[in-house]
Design a protein around this motif. Sequence first.
Motif, PDB file in Angstrom:
ATOM      1  N   VAL A   1       1.308  13.217   8.899  1.00 55.42           N
ATOM      2  CA  VAL A   1      -0.023  13.308   8.320  1.00 55.42           C
ATOM      3  C   VAL A   1      -0.700  14.601   8.754  1.00 55.42           C
ATOM      4  O   VAL A   1      -1.291  15.312   7.949  1.00 55.42           O
ATOM      5  CB  VAL A   1      -0.873  12.081   8.695  1.00 55.42           C
TER       6      VAL A   1
ATOM      7  N   ALA B   1       0.888   3.905  -3.040  1.00 58.78           N
ATOM      8  CA  ALA B   1       0.520   5.305  -2.798  1.00 58.78           C
ATOM      9  C   ALA B   1       1.666   6.243  -3.160  1.00 58.78           C
ATOM     10  O   ALA B   1       1.442   7.328  -3.703  1.00 58.78           O
ATOM     11  CB  ALA B   1       0.108   5.492  -1.345  1.00 58.78           C
TER      12      ALA B   1
ATOM     13  N   HIS C   1      -4.338  15.971  -5.156  1.00 51.77           N
ATOM     14  CA  HIS C   1      -4.434  14.512  -5.116  1.00 51.77           C
ATOM     15  C   HIS C   1      -3.111  13.891  -4.675  1.00 51.77           C
ATOM     16  O   HIS C   1      -3.095  12.889  -3.957  1.00 51.77           O
ATOM     17  CB  HIS C   1      -4.844  13.958  -6.474  1.00 51.77           C
TER      18      HIS C   1
ATOM     19  N   VAL D   1      -2.093   8.738   2.484  1.00 51.91           N
ATOM     20  CA  VAL D   1      -2.262   7.277   2.464  1.00 51.91           C
ATOM     21  C   VAL D   1      -0.918   6.584   2.678  1.00 51.91           C
ATOM     22  O   VAL D   1      -0.810   5.614   3.441  1.00 51.91           O
ATOM     23  CB  VAL D   1      -2.911   6.821   1.137  1.00 51.91           C
ATOM     24  N   CYS D   2       0.121   7.094   2.030  1.00 52.42           N
ATOM     25  CA  CYS D   2       1.456   6.506   2.175  1.00 52.42           C
ATOM     26  C   CYS D   2       1.948   6.615   3.624  1.00 52.42           C
ATOM     27  O   CYS D   2       2.440   5.639   4.196  1.00 52.42           O
ATOM     28  CB  CYS D   2       2.422   7.208   1.221  1.00 52.42           C
TER      29      CYS D   2
ATOM     30  N   GLY E   1       0.092   6.944   6.243  1.00 53.44           N
ATOM     31  CA  GLY E   1      -0.755   6.085   7.071  1.00 53.44           C
ATOM     32  C   GLY E   1      -0.301   4.631   7.021  1.00 53.44           C
ATOM     33  O   GLY E   1      -0.303   3.939   8.042  1.00 53.44           O
ATOM     34  N   ALA E   2       0.083   4.164   5.845  1.00 53.83           N
ATOM     35  CA  ALA E   2       0.594   2.794   5.732  1.00 53.83           C
ATOM     36  C   ALA E   2       1.902   2.634   6.499  1.00 53.83           C
ATOM     37  O   ALA E   2       2.139   1.598   7.123  1.00 53.83           O
ATOM     38  CB  ALA E   2       0.786   2.424   4.265  1.00 53.83           C
TER      39      ALA E   2
ATOM     40  N   VAL F   1       0.834  -1.200   0.000  1.00 51.54           N
ATOM     41  CA  VAL F   1       0.000   0.000   0.000  1.00 51.54           C
ATOM     42  C   VAL F   1       0.870   1.252   0.000  1.00 51.54           C
ATOM     43  O   VAL F   1       0.608   2.213  -0.739  1.00 51.54           O
ATOM     44  CB  VAL F   1      -0.963  -0.002   1.210  1.00 51.54           C
TER      45      VAL F   1
ATOM     46  N   LEU G   1      -2.966  14.078  -0.997  1.00 58.55           N
ATOM     47  CA  LEU G   1      -3.844  13.087  -0.370  1.00 58.55           C
ATOM     48  C   LEU G   1      -3.272  11.676  -0.476  1.00 58.55           C
ATOM     49  O   LEU G   1      -3.404  10.873   0.454  1.00 58.55           O
ATOM     50  CB  LEU G   1      -5.234  13.167  -0.993  1.00 58.55           C
ATOM     51  N   TRP G   2      -2.626  11.352  -1.589  1.00 58.60           N
ATOM     52  CA  TRP G   2      -1.964  10.044  -1.688  1.00 58.60           C
ATOM     53  C   TRP G   2      -0.786   9.974  -0.716  1.00 58.60           C
ATOM     54  O   TRP G   2      -0.445   8.896  -0.219  1.00 58.60           O
ATOM     55  CB  TRP G   2      -1.507   9.756  -3.110  1.00 58.60           C
TER      56      TRP G   2
END
Length: 178
Positions: free
Chosen positions: A72, A27, A39, A46-47, A49-50, A23, A42-43
């Motif tokens: 984040v 991301a 965008h 995600v990165c 968060g992983a 993930v 926002l990706w």
Amino acid sequence: MTEVPSYLSPTGQEIVLLLLGVVAVGAALLVVTTKQLVHAALWLVVCFGALAGSYLVLTAEFVAWVQVLIYVGAIVVLLLFGIMLTRAPIGRAADLDSGNRPAAAVVAIATAVVLVTVVVDGFRAAYIPLRPGAGSAKEIGSSVFRNWVLPFEVLSVLLLAALIGAIVLSRTDIRGRE
């Protein structure tokens, strides 16, 4: 001496860590390939968060929460404010494509092959059993305040200077002396 587990029978922790890694890499690829800056930010969330999930799997709870709060919560918000303050184009921009995608792809794939080869060769037989508490606030805090005080303060001054620079560049009512 502890017995090294086989690579053919992965544990649940290893499977979750592998999925979180997939993930994070996916991301990260979307961060650098998307044509919209918002965008991409926002990706990046995600990165990060992983990566925080990976720290949780590795029993470093404090580092995981710092990852969420600092990267984040602060860095991505700072990036978004920087995008908005400098009036950068938010949507698609055709003039940002330099046409060097094939050369960049070759360099990226070659770099990835070299890095994967070095990591696999260097850590082929390495095995470290996880022990709870290694990422506790006490251990991290003593390390930060003993060994990393100066780099931490230099980084905070650098981020403050970048924020002030973004504000100065975005203000139109500030003029130089004539």
